[in-house]
Design an enzyme around this catalytic site. Structure first.
Site, PDB file in Angstrom:
ATOM      1  N   CYS A  14       0.871  -1.180   0.000  1.00 31.60           N
ATOM      2  CA  CYS A  14       0.000   0.000   0.000  1.00 31.60           C
ATOM      3  C   CYS A  14       0.912   1.235   0.000  1.00 31.60           C
ATOM      4  O   CYS A  14       2.127   1.116   0.208  1.00 31.60           O
ATOM      5  CB  CYS A  14      -0.899   0.009   1.232  1.00 31.60           C
ATOM      6  N   CYS A  97       2.226   6.575   8.399  1.00 26.35           N
ATOM      7  CA  CYS A  97       1.384   6.805   7.218  1.00 26.35           C
ATOM      8  C   CYS A  97       0.501   8.039   7.468  1.00 26.35           C
ATOM      9  O   CYS A  97      -0.073   8.175   8.558  1.00 26.35           O
ATOM     10  CB  CYS A  97       0.515   5.580   6.966  1.00 26.35           C
ATOM     11  N   HIS A 125      -2.462  -4.064  18.623  1.00 22.66           N
ATOM     12  CA  HIS A 125      -1.814  -3.623  17.381  1.00 22.66           C
ATOM     13  C   HIS A 125      -1.114  -2.274  17.611  1.00 22.66           C
ATOM     14  O   HIS A 125      -1.695  -1.366  18.211  1.00 22.66           O
ATOM     15  CB  HIS A 125      -2.851  -3.499  16.259  1.00 22.66           C
ATOM     16  N   GLU A 127      -0.539   0.268  15.780  1.00 20.12           N
ATOM     17  CA  GLU A 127      -1.263   1.458  15.297  1.00 20.12           C
ATOM     18  C   GLU A 127      -2.317   1.879  16.324  1.00 20.12           C
ATOM     19  O   GLU A 127      -2.458   3.064  16.650  1.00 20.12           O
ATOM     20  CB  GLU A 127      -1.940   1.156  13.954  1.00 20.12           C
ATOM     21  N   THR A 163      -7.145   1.709  10.886  1.00 13.67           N
ATOM     22  CA  THR A 163      -7.205   1.963   9.433  1.00 13.67           C
ATOM     23  C   THR A 163      -7.374   0.699   8.589  1.00 13.67           C
ATOM     24  O   THR A 163      -7.841   0.770   7.460  1.00 13.67           O
ATOM     25  CB  THR A 163      -5.934   2.689   8.934  1.00 13.67           C
ATOM     26  N   CYS A 191      -8.844   3.122   5.943  1.00  9.33           N
ATOM     27  CA  CYS A 191      -8.253   3.794   4.778  1.00  9.33           C
ATOM     28  C   CYS A 191      -8.838   3.237   3.477  1.00  9.33           C
ATOM     29  O   CYS A 191      -9.224   2.072   3.412  1.00  9.33           O
ATOM     30  CB  CYS A 191      -6.733   3.737   4.833  1.00  9.33           C
ATOM     31  N   SER A 219       0.558 -10.421   9.951  1.00 11.91           N
ATOM     32  CA  SER A 219       0.006  -9.170   9.417  1.00 11.91           C
ATOM     33  C   SER A 219      -1.499  -9.118   9.654  1.00 11.91           C
ATOM     34  O   SER A 219      -2.248  -9.975   9.163  1.00 11.91           O
ATOM     35  CB  SER A 219       0.311  -9.089   7.914  1.00 11.91           C
ATOM     36  N   ASN A 221      -3.799  -6.980   8.612  1.00  6.34           N
ATOM     37  CA  ASN A 221      -4.682  -6.698   7.465  1.00  6.34           C
ATOM     38  C   ASN A 221      -4.803  -7.921   6.559  1.00  6.34           C
ATOM     39  O   ASN A 221      -5.850  -8.159   5.965  1.00  6.34           O
ATOM     40  CB  ASN A 221      -4.248  -5.431   6.721  1.00  6.34           C
ATOM     41  N   SER A 262       1.370  -5.290   3.121  1.00  5.02           N
ATOM     42  CA  SER A 262       2.825  -5.279   3.290  1.00  5.02           C
ATOM     43  C   SER A 262       3.496  -6.434   2.545  1.00  5.02           C
ATOM     44  O   SER A 262       4.556  -6.900   2.933  1.00  5.02           O
ATOM     45  CB  SER A 262       3.174  -5.302   4.779  1.00  5.02           C
TER      46      SER A 262
HETATM   47  S1  SF4 Z   1      -3.102   0.287   4.974  1.00  4.40           S
HETATM   48 FE1  SF4 Z   1      -2.299   1.546   6.675  1.00  4.40          FE
HETATM   49  S2  SF4 Z   1      -0.227   2.072   6.039  1.00  4.40           S
HETATM   50 FE2  SF4 Z   1      -1.294   1.367   4.210  1.00  4.40          FE
HETATM   51  S3  SF4 Z   1      -2.110   3.228   3.232  1.00  4.40           S
HETATM   52 FE3  SF4 Z   1      -3.714   2.406   4.558  1.00  4.40          FE
HETATM   53  S4  SF4 Z   1      -3.421   3.470   6.497  1.00  4.40           S
HETATM   54 FE4  SF4 Z   1      -1.553   3.731   5.341  1.00  4.40          FE
END
Ligand code: SF4
Length: 290
Positions: A14, A97, A125, A127, A163, A191, A219, A221, A262
């Site tokens: 990302c 970010c 986490h 974040e 996010t 996001c 990870s 996400n 990632s």
């Molecule tokens: S996934 Fe997390 S690090 Fe990647 S663009 Fe979205 S907010 Fe930013």
């Protein structure tokens, strides 16, 4: 039998991860070592390659001294740790970010205007920890629907979200919290890139009969993508091409590949190549046995 391999359009890093790696590489020139607080991303293969370029992951700043360079990862860090880094006079490269920064600012604003702030996300986490630290002691993490259901009634609150959280789960928890208070401000801080990936995995998982979800096993996400995909189709969570076996591919006509935020695109491409190779091999062997 022809087999289709469909790769998600948003595979690869990302923008936040790409930016953090770029900043780290730019800083680690010549003899300069860049220390990252924890791995710069949740992907062991990339972390290993960064180490070769003088970008070293450390668990804390205890062993560092004035003049050393520290990179703040895309997840961000807690306010307390940021202050400690400044006190130690370390050089800071802030690769938080911009979307995570925005969530941190929103948390501070909500804490100024509401008596409670709920951060929906995975409590451990980094974040979420970073966002929580900016809630002036009024913020609290809600990690599940059950936790939301146990909340006492409240007068007013602000809500925001990690996010990379799963959108449906966010809505479920928000609906539960809405029963508890009267004045509620909701900030959807998921996001757009996460939303695109989630939509892509939901759509693609309905079209294929096997899905490879690629990403580091730690990870968060990628775990969310795997959960979504598994609801619709047989899904395999893998990190490297070596985890692909011919048995997984037997009888499959359409194979999907999606990746976490990632995961390098190179890994995804190598996985695609490996699938093609295995399919070719089994086709040849099939002909021989006829
Ligand atoms: S996934 Fe997390 S690090 Fe990647 S663009 Fe979205 S907010 Fe930013």
């Amino acid at each position: 039998m022809n087999v289709d391999i469909i790769k998600g359009a948003s595979c690869g890093f990302c923008s936040g991860v790409m930016r953090a790696i770029k900043l780290a590489r730019e800083a680690a020139q010549g003899d300069v070592r860049v220390y990252t607080l924890g791995p710069v991303i949740h992907n062991p293969q990339v972390v290993e390659s960064l180490e070769k370029s003088n970008i070293i992951s450390v668990d804390d700043i205890k062993g560092l001294s004035g003049g050393d360079t520290v990179l703040i990862r895309s997840h961000g860090i807690t306010e307390e740790l940021e202050e400690e880094i400044r006190r130690k006079k370390l050089n800071i490269i802030d690769a938080t970010c911009p979307k995570v920064k925005r969530a941190q600012r929103i948390c501070t604003n909500l804490a100024e205007n509401y008596s409670k702030v709920f951060i929906i996300g995975i409590s451990e986490h980094p974040e979420v920890q970073g966002i929580l630290s900016r809630g002036s002691g009024r913020a609290k993490v809600i990690s599940s629907l059950e936790e939301a259901a146990k909340e006492e009634k409240f007068r007013d609150a602000g809500i925001l979200v990690q996010t990379t959280y799963r959108t449906e789960k966010f809505y479920e928890i928000v609906s539960e919290l809405l029963k508890k208070g009267r004045v509620i401000k909701i900030e959807n801080t998921i996001c757009e890139e996460t939303i695109t990936r989630q939509e892509e995995v939901s759509e693609l998982s309905l079209k294929v009969d096997l899905m490879y979800v690629v990403g580091g096993k730690n990870s968060s996400n990628t775990k969310r993508l795997f959960e979504s995909s598994s609801k619709n189709v047989t899904s395999l969570y893998i990190e490297t091409p070596e985890e692909i076996s011919p048995r997984q591919l037997t009888g499959k006509k359409r194979i999907g590949i999606v990746s976490g935020a990632s995961t390098p695109i190179d890994t995804v491409n190598r996985i695609e190549e490996r699938i093609k190779k295995e399919l070719k091999k089994s086709k040849k062997e099939g002909k021989k046995t006829k």
